[in-house]
Design a protein around this motif. Structure first.
Motif, PDB file in Angstrom:
ATOM      1  N   TYR A 204       0.821  -1.213   0.000  1.00 41.58           N
ATOM      2  CA  TYR A 204       0.000   0.000   0.000  1.00 41.58           C
ATOM      3  C   TYR A 204       0.854   1.263   0.000  1.00 41.58           C
ATOM      4  O   TYR A 204       0.648   2.171  -0.817  1.00 41.58           O
ATOM      5  CB  TYR A 204      -0.928  -0.020   1.218  1.00 41.58           C
ATOM      6  N   TRP A 205       1.829   1.336   0.905  1.00 44.89           N
ATOM      7  CA  TRP A 205       2.542   2.586   1.151  1.00 44.89           C
ATOM      8  C   TRP A 205       3.628   2.875   0.108  1.00 44.89           C
ATOM      9  O   TRP A 205       3.813   4.041  -0.270  1.00 44.89           O
ATOM     10  CB  TRP A 205       3.149   2.547   2.552  1.00 44.89           C
ATOM     11  N   GLN A 206       4.320   1.844  -0.352  1.00 42.25           N
ATOM     12  CA  GLN A 206       5.475   2.076  -1.220  1.00 42.25           C
ATOM     13  C   GLN A 206       5.223   1.760  -2.692  1.00 42.25           C
ATOM     14  O   GLN A 206       6.022   2.182  -3.536  1.00 42.25           O
ATOM     15  CB  GLN A 206       6.668   1.252  -0.727  1.00 42.25           C
ATOM     16  N   ILE A 207       4.156   1.047  -2.999  1.00 47.34           N
ATOM     17  CA  ILE A 207       3.940   0.654  -4.402  1.00 47.34           C
ATOM     18  C   ILE A 207       2.681   1.303  -4.977  1.00 47.34           C
ATOM     19  O   ILE A 207       2.741   2.020  -5.977  1.00 47.34           O
ATOM     20  CB  ILE A 207       3.865  -0.879  -4.525  1.00 47.34           C
ATOM     21  N   VAL A 208       1.545   1.070  -4.338  1.00 48.10           N
ATOM     22  CA  VAL A 208       0.285   1.552  -4.898  1.00 48.10           C
ATOM     23  C   VAL A 208       0.084   3.046  -4.657  1.00 48.10           C
ATOM     24  O   VAL A 208      -0.279   3.792  -5.573  1.00 48.10           O
ATOM     25  CB  VAL A 208      -0.895   0.746  -4.325  1.00 48.10           C
ATOM     26  N   LEU A 209       0.330   3.497  -3.432  1.00 54.07           N
ATOM     27  CA  LEU A 209       0.053   4.895  -3.099  1.00 54.07           C
ATOM     28  C   LEU A 209       0.868   5.884  -3.934  1.00 54.07           C
ATOM     29  O   LEU A 209       0.312   6.894  -4.392  1.00 54.07           O
ATOM     30  CB  LEU A 209       0.276   5.132  -1.604  1.00 54.07           C
ATOM     31  N   PRO A 210       2.171   5.673  -4.172  1.00 56.19           N
ATOM     32  CA  PRO A 210       2.896   6.616  -5.036  1.00 56.19           C
ATOM     33  C   PRO A 210       2.340   6.704  -6.455  1.00 56.19           C
ATOM     34  O   PRO A 210       2.443   7.757  -7.095  1.00 56.19           O
ATOM     35  CB  PRO A 210       4.326   6.058  -5.038  1.00 56.19           C
ATOM     36  N   LEU A 211       1.740   5.622  -6.948  1.00 53.17           N
ATOM     37  CA  LEU A 211       1.163   5.649  -8.287  1.00 53.17           C
ATOM     38  C   LEU A 211      -0.157   6.410  -8.324  1.00 53.17           C
ATOM     39  O   LEU A 211      -0.652   6.732  -9.414  1.00 53.17           O
ATOM     40  CB  LEU A 211       0.939   4.215  -8.787  1.00 53.17           C
ATOM     41  N   CYS A 212      -0.718   6.685  -7.163  1.00 56.36           N
ATOM     42  CA  CYS A 212      -2.008   7.382  -7.096  1.00 56.36           C
ATOM     43  C   CYS A 212      -1.853   8.878  -6.828  1.00 56.36           C
ATOM     44  O   CYS A 212      -2.828   9.549  -6.459  1.00 56.36           O
ATOM     45  CB  CYS A 212      -2.879   6.772  -5.992  1.00 56.36           C
ATOM     46  N   LYS A 213      -0.651   9.418  -7.011  1.00 58.83           N
ATOM     47  CA  LYS A 213      -0.434  10.841  -6.754  1.00 58.83           C
ATOM     48  C   LYS A 213      -1.343  11.741  -7.582  1.00 58.83           C
ATOM     49  O   LYS A 213      -1.857  12.746  -7.070  1.00 58.83           O
ATOM     50  CB  LYS A 213       1.035  11.190  -6.977  1.00 58.83           C
ATOM     51  N   PRO A 214      -1.566  11.484  -8.882  1.00 59.62           N
ATOM     52  CA  PRO A 214      -2.496  12.363  -9.624  1.00 59.62           C
ATOM     53  C   PRO A 214      -3.901  12.374  -9.033  1.00 59.62           C
ATOM     54  O   PRO A 214      -4.522  13.432  -8.896  1.00 59.62           O
ATOM     55  CB  PRO A 214      -2.479  11.763 -11.033  1.00 59.62           C
TER      56      PRO A 214
END
Length: 297
Positions: A204-214
């Protein structure tokens, strides 16, 4: 070169379609209709009350100044209320994004029987009118004691109470949007991380969440504007004037026996400045937030 010239000539000879003219006329009229009240409020705010009371608001001005803006800012103590609004809006936005992103991650990246039902439960909260629950919520806030945590000693009449109600009401929409966005991310990323021994928190914190920045940036823009402009919850759940946010500061410009409409117009325009700054600074994220998920699978 000849092909380019022929293409340019065809473009020049392309007739203007009547439908396109009507579309532009419609858009101009709608823009004027939306800007009209704002421009009228600005016109009234720059005129002294004595002049408008004598000549009326639909008249040619003799004096235009920014005195009403200065008086509105000082008389309503807007600096204090701006700080109150930041104390409420910043934690509410961050908590809403954090909690809703965890819900969206769970329902979008893990397959189980009630994941869709769970998402619908969160989203259904946005369909409930705020006025329906105000009486039981008001009594609940009065019953919850928080000695030493809030100035009032209760959840009622505190910034914490406003933060919690904003988080509760905005989390459903954010979870729905983020879940749709996360579903569009390749599942191979999380599967590869699981094979490498990554924990669920790391996924969640290091893989998926950074991709959801937009998506997070777009929602942060929308949430900031919505929470800043809230008036209903602050009016019902706050009783002390000093604890109210900026939208309630306009009450300080209204007297018991007399109210200067020009001064109130100036104060209303001043309170709208932060939302305009947020919109123009994050315009791309705001516009993308309106169509978020439209092109996603």
């Amino acid at each position: 070169m000849s092909t380019t010239a022929a293409t340019a000539a065809r473009k020049e000879r392309t007739p203007v379609r009547p439908a396109r003219i009507l579309l532009h006329v419609f858009l101009v009229c709608m823009a004027l209709a939306w800007l009209g009240p704002l421009l009228w409020a600005l016109y009234a705010a720059m005129r002294p009350y004595g002049e408008t009371s004598e000549k009326g608001y639909v008249s040619w001005p003799d004096t235009l100044s920014f005195d009403n803006f200065t008086n509105a800012f000082t008389q309503s103590d807007m600096t204090h209320y701006f700080v109150n609004t930041l104390i409420i809006a910043v934690p509410a936005v961050l908590l809403t994004l954090f909690l809703s992103s965890m819900v969206a991650f769970y329902v979008s990246r893990f397959d189980f029987r009630i994941n869709l039902f769970l998402l619908l439960v969160f989203t259904a909260g946005n369909l409930l009118p705020q006025q329906v629950i105000i009486t039981p919520l008001y009594r609940l806030y009065l019953l919850i004691d928080l000695p030493g945590i809030t100035m009032s000693g209760k959840l009622y009449d505190s910034a914490l109470g406003l933060v919690l109600i904003h988080v509760a009401f905005q989390s459903g929409f954010c979870a729905f949007v983020l879940a749709n966005y996360m579903r569009s991310l390749p599942h191979e990323l999380t599967e590869a991380a699981l094979v490498d021994g990554a924990s669920v928190w790391r996924l969640y914190w290091q893989i998926v969440l950074p991709l959801c920045k937009p998506a997070m940036a777009a929602l942060a823009t929308l949430l900031s504007i919505w929470i800043y402009n809230d008036f209903f919850w602050a009016l019902v759940l706050i009783s002390t004037g000093e604890n109210m946010p900026i939208t309630s500061a306009l009450n300080n410009l209204s007297g018991q026996y007399f109210t200067d409409p020009n001064l109130v117009a100036a104060g209303a325009l001043l309170t709208a400045i932060p939302t305009l700054i947020v919109y123009f600074a994050l315009q791309r994220q705001f516009v993308s937030g309106l169509t978020l998920g439209a092109n996603k699978g």
